[in-house]
Design a protein around this motif. Structure first.
Motif, short mmCIF file in Angstrom:
data_model
loop_
_atom_site.label_atom_id
_atom_site.label_comp_id
_atom_site.label_asym_id
_atom_site.label_seq_id
_atom_site.Cartn_x
_atom_site.Cartn_y
_atom_site.Cartn_z
N LEU A 1 -40.80 -11.03 32.43
CA LEU A 1 -39.54 -11.10 31.69
C LEU A 1 -39.71 -10.91 30.19
O LEU A 1 -38.86 -10.33 29.52
CB LEU A 1 -38.87 -12.45 31.99
N VAL A 2 -40.82 -11.41 29.65
CA VAL A 2 -41.00 -11.36 28.19
C VAL A 2 -42.00 -10.30 27.74
O VAL A 2 -42.24 -10.15 26.54
CB VAL A 2 -41.46 -12.74 27.65
N ARG A 3 -42.58 -9.56 28.68
CA ARG A 3 -43.58 -8.57 28.28
C ARG A 3 -43.06 -7.55 27.27
O ARG A 3 -43.76 -7.24 26.29
CB ARG A 3 -44.11 -7.84 29.53
N PRO A 4 -41.84 -6.99 27.44
CA PRO A 4 -41.37 -6.03 26.43
C PRO A 4 -41.26 -6.65 25.03
O PRO A 4 -41.57 -5.98 24.03
CB PRO A 4 -39.99 -5.62 26.96
N ALA B 1 -45.26 -19.78 31.77
CA ALA B 1 -44.48 -18.54 31.63
C ALA B 1 -43.07 -18.85 31.12
O ALA B 1 -42.51 -18.08 30.32
CB ALA B 1 -44.40 -17.83 32.98
N LEU B 2 -42.52 -19.97 31.55
CA LEU B 2 -41.18 -20.36 31.11
C LEU B 2 -41.17 -20.70 29.63
O LEU B 2 -40.22 -20.35 28.89
CB LEU B 2 -40.71 -21.55 31.94
N VAL B 3 -42.21 -21.36 29.16
CA VAL B 3 -42.32 -21.69 27.73
C VAL B 3 -42.43 -20.42 26.89
O VAL B 3 -41.77 -20.29 25.85
CB VAL B 3 -43.54 -22.61 27.49
N VAL B 4 -43.24 -19.47 27.34
CA VAL B 4 -43.39 -18.20 26.62
C VAL B 4 -42.05 -17.48 26.54
O VAL B 4 -41.69 -16.90 25.51
CB VAL B 4 -44.45 -17.31 27.30
N PHE B 5 -41.31 -17.51 27.64
CA PHE B 5 -39.99 -16.87 27.63
C PHE B 5 -39.10 -17.49 26.57
O PHE B 5 -38.44 -16.78 25.79
CB PHE B 5 -39.31 -17.01 29.00
N GLY B 6 -39.05 -18.82 26.52
CA GLY B 6 -38.18 -19.49 25.56
C GLY B 6 -38.52 -19.13 24.12
O GLY B 6 -37.62 -18.82 23.31
N ILE B 7 -39.80 -19.16 23.79
CA ILE B 7 -40.22 -18.87 22.41
C ILE B 7 -39.98 -17.40 22.07
O ILE B 7 -39.42 -17.07 21.02
CB ILE B 7 -41.71 -19.21 22.22
N SER B 8 -40.38 -16.49 22.97
CA SER B 8 -40.25 -15.05 22.70
C SER B 8 -38.79 -14.63 22.59
O SER B 8 -38.41 -13.85 21.71
CB SER B 8 -40.94 -14.24 23.80
N ALA B 9 -37.96 -15.14 23.48
CA ALA B 9 -36.54 -14.80 23.45
C ALA B 9 -35.89 -15.31 22.18
O ALA B 9 -35.01 -14.66 21.60
CB ALA B 9 -35.84 -15.37 24.68
N ALA C 1 -36.94 -12.97 19.38
CA ALA C 1 -36.29 -11.67 19.57
C ALA C 1 -34.81 -11.75 19.19
O ALA C 1 -34.25 -10.83 18.60
CB ALA C 1 -36.44 -11.21 21.01
N HIS C 2 -34.18 -12.87 19.52
CA HIS C 2 -32.76 -13.06 19.17
C HIS C 2 -32.58 -13.09 17.66
O HIS C 2 -31.62 -12.51 17.13
CB HIS C 2 -32.27 -14.37 19.80
N ARG C 3 -33.48 -13.74 16.94
CA ARG C 3 -33.38 -13.80 15.48
C ARG C 3 -33.52 -12.41 14.86
O ARG C 3 -32.96 -12.15 13.80
CB ARG C 3 -34.47 -14.72 14.92
N ARG C 4 -34.29 -11.55 15.51
CA ARG C 4 -34.49 -10.21 14.97
C ARG C 4 -33.47 -9.20 15.50
O ARG C 4 -33.51 -8.03 15.14
CB ARG C 4 -35.92 -9.73 15.30
N LEU D 1 -29.93 -11.96 25.72
CA LEU D 1 -30.05 -13.31 26.28
C LEU D 1 -29.25 -13.48 27.56
O LEU D 1 -29.63 -14.27 28.44
CB LEU D 1 -29.60 -14.33 25.23
N THR D 2 -28.15 -12.76 27.69
CA THR D 2 -27.35 -12.88 28.92
C THR D 2 -28.17 -12.45 30.13
O THR D 2 -28.25 -13.17 31.14
CB THR D 2 -26.08 -12.03 28.81
N LEU D 3 -28.76 -11.27 30.04
CA LEU D 3 -29.61 -10.78 31.13
C LEU D 3 -30.79 -11.72 31.36
O LEU D 3 -31.12 -12.05 32.51
CB LEU D 3 -30.12 -9.39 30.79
N ASP D 4 -31.41 -12.19 30.28
CA ASP D 4 -32.58 -13.07 30.39
C ASP D 4 -32.25 -14.35 31.16
O ASP D 4 -32.96 -14.75 32.08
CB ASP D 4 -33.10 -13.42 29.00
#
Length: 447
Positions: free
Chosen positions: A351-354, A403-411, A414-417, A422-425
């Motif tokens: 989910l967060v690889r891109p 993996a869930l923690v990485v998703f939260g931090i990366s998303a 990414a949202h700030r930038r 986030l809806t799809l995520d």
């Protein structure tokens, strides 16, 4: 149809290059996976589960030492404006050679202490022998990086496929002759030799010379110091967890777990190869030429990849037990339960690889290192705590938590930038967590 294919292979646009890279990556990886799976099916009938456990443990530490010295030379060549400069390429190759020597020396030095820690005397000789793999790989052609930079991966696919074919043939022949874990060791080394030789024969030719240009070396180190930490933390939170597993479960159970890991890692590796070969290279090219298009390109990549990949991981989770029962004998039946959880973990990781590829393509390797540190910390602690709470299934669930923690931090970043969806995520995460709870409760109820 013929005209369309001809046009595709002559199209120099980002879209054309991305499609070609995807085609070569999928074709090459499909061939490698067939060879790897075929070898795995034959070898599991010739060798005992504890031999796979021993090899998995040895490769964990060799890979770990390799990642501890990873300066991201290939990534530097792909993203740098000097990626076509002969002096820059010679410096990158020289750094790669020195790194291979360091890895080999460190692996030999660690062989004896690790054999004592795990109380496996044979592990000493296996680790000492496997130390030659990174040494050989250090002399690989820098053409791997330049072909990725140009998104021309046809010959790279051929080299990797030939190396995997060598590994497969040698492992099977030696397993028939020796009935020993050394069949896996010799096959791994011969595959490294084949890959190194073919990389110089088939890939883009560059002068082989030892050269360290100060400016090029400085650029590689500035970018690579954070890549080094990122890859180290990625290892600790991923394949390095095998070292923790080895301390918690018997060697034969570790071997069964290694069999399920081979299957799910094949799918994950395909996703990673596509995102690195296509995503990272495309993101780097966009950032070099027209950075304002990054959000649109990223959204396009994520929408296509996530729909297919996440559904694929869910499907593997559903069919995990019938798949294992069909492919392996009864000694490996427990791998079906392991695979059901590992597949859902893979869905969370993809989910967060891109987002992570964009971090590296934009040169933000420091942020990527911080994210992977969090992943490794939570993964190790979650694995240990999960084992004592829910036994081996809880141990595997600890990796899902990481993996869930990485998703939260990366998303969040990414949202700030301004390039997160986030809806799809959250829709995907919600669905995966629901399936996770159902799968875990069924497995725990069956034990």
């Amino acid at each position: 149809m013929r005209k369309r294919l001809t046009a595709l292979f002559r199209d120099d646009s980002l879209r054309g290059a991305s499609l070609r890279s995807s085609l070569w990556t999928i074709s090459g990886f499909g061939g490698e996976s067939i060879l790897r799976l075929g070898a795995n099916l034959i070898l599991t009938r010739l060798l005992a589960p504890d031999m796979f456990g021993l090899m998995a443990l040895a490769m964990t530490f060799v890979t770990g030492v390799a990642l501890m010295s990873d300066l991201g030379t290939s990534h530097s060549v792909v993203r740098s404006k000097r990626g076509d400069d002969p002096d820059f390429l010679a410096t990158a190759w020289s750094v790669q050679v020195m790194r291979g020597c360091i890895i080999a020396t460190a692996s030999v030095a660690l062989a004896w202490p690790l054999a004592q820690v795990y109380e496996q005397p044979e592990l000493f000789l296996i680790l000492a022998a496997l130390s030659f793999q990174p040494l050989i790989a250090g002399f690989n052609s820098v053409g791997f990086a330049t072909q990725a930079r140009k998104m021309q991966l046809g010959r790279v696919m051929l080299v990797n496929l030939a190396a995997q074919a060598t590994i497969t043939v040698v492992m099977i022949l030696f397993a028939l002759a020796l009935q020993s874990v050394w069949a896996l060791v010799v096959g791994t080394l011969m595959g490294a030799v084949a890959k190194m030789v073919l990389s110089h024969l088939l890939l883009e030719r560059h002068p082989i010379r030892f050269h360290l240009e100060r400016e090029a070396l400085g650029e590689i180190i500035r970018f690579g110091r954070w890549v080094l930490l990122s890859t180290l933390f990625t290892f600790l939170g991923g394949r390095g967890i095998t070292a923790v597993h080895g301390a918690l479960v018997p060697l034969d159970v570790l071997g069964v777990l290694a069999v399920s890991t081979v299957l799910i890692r094949a799918f994950e590796t395909l996703v990673q190869k596509l995102l690195t070969a296509v995503g990272f290279s495309a993101f780097a090219r966009v950032l070099r030429e027209r950075p304002e298009d990054l959000p649109k390109i990223l959204a396009n990549v994520r929408n296509k990849f996530l729909t297919v990949c996440v559904l694929g991981f869910v499907l593997v989770s559903f069919i995990s037990q019938p798949l294992i029962d069909f492919l392996y004998d009864e000694r490996y039946a427990l791998a079906g339960s392991f695979l059901a959880i590992q597949a859902l973990n893979g869905g969370l990781r993809v989910l967060v690889r891109p987002y992570q590829e964009v971090m590296l393509a934009s040169g933000d390797s420091r942020l990527h290192a911080a994210v992977m540190f969090c992943s490794a910390s939570v993964g190790i602690l979650g694995t240990i705590a999960g084992y004592f709470l829910l036994d081996i299934y809880g141990m595997l669930a600890g990796m899902g938590l990481a993996a869930l923690v990485v998703f939260g931090i990366s998303a969040s970043f990414a949202h700030r930038r301004g390039y997160a969806n986030l809806t799809l995520d959250f829709v995907i995460v919600g669905g995966l967590l629901t399936l996770y709870a159902i799968t875990l409760s069924q497995l725990m109820g069956a034990t």
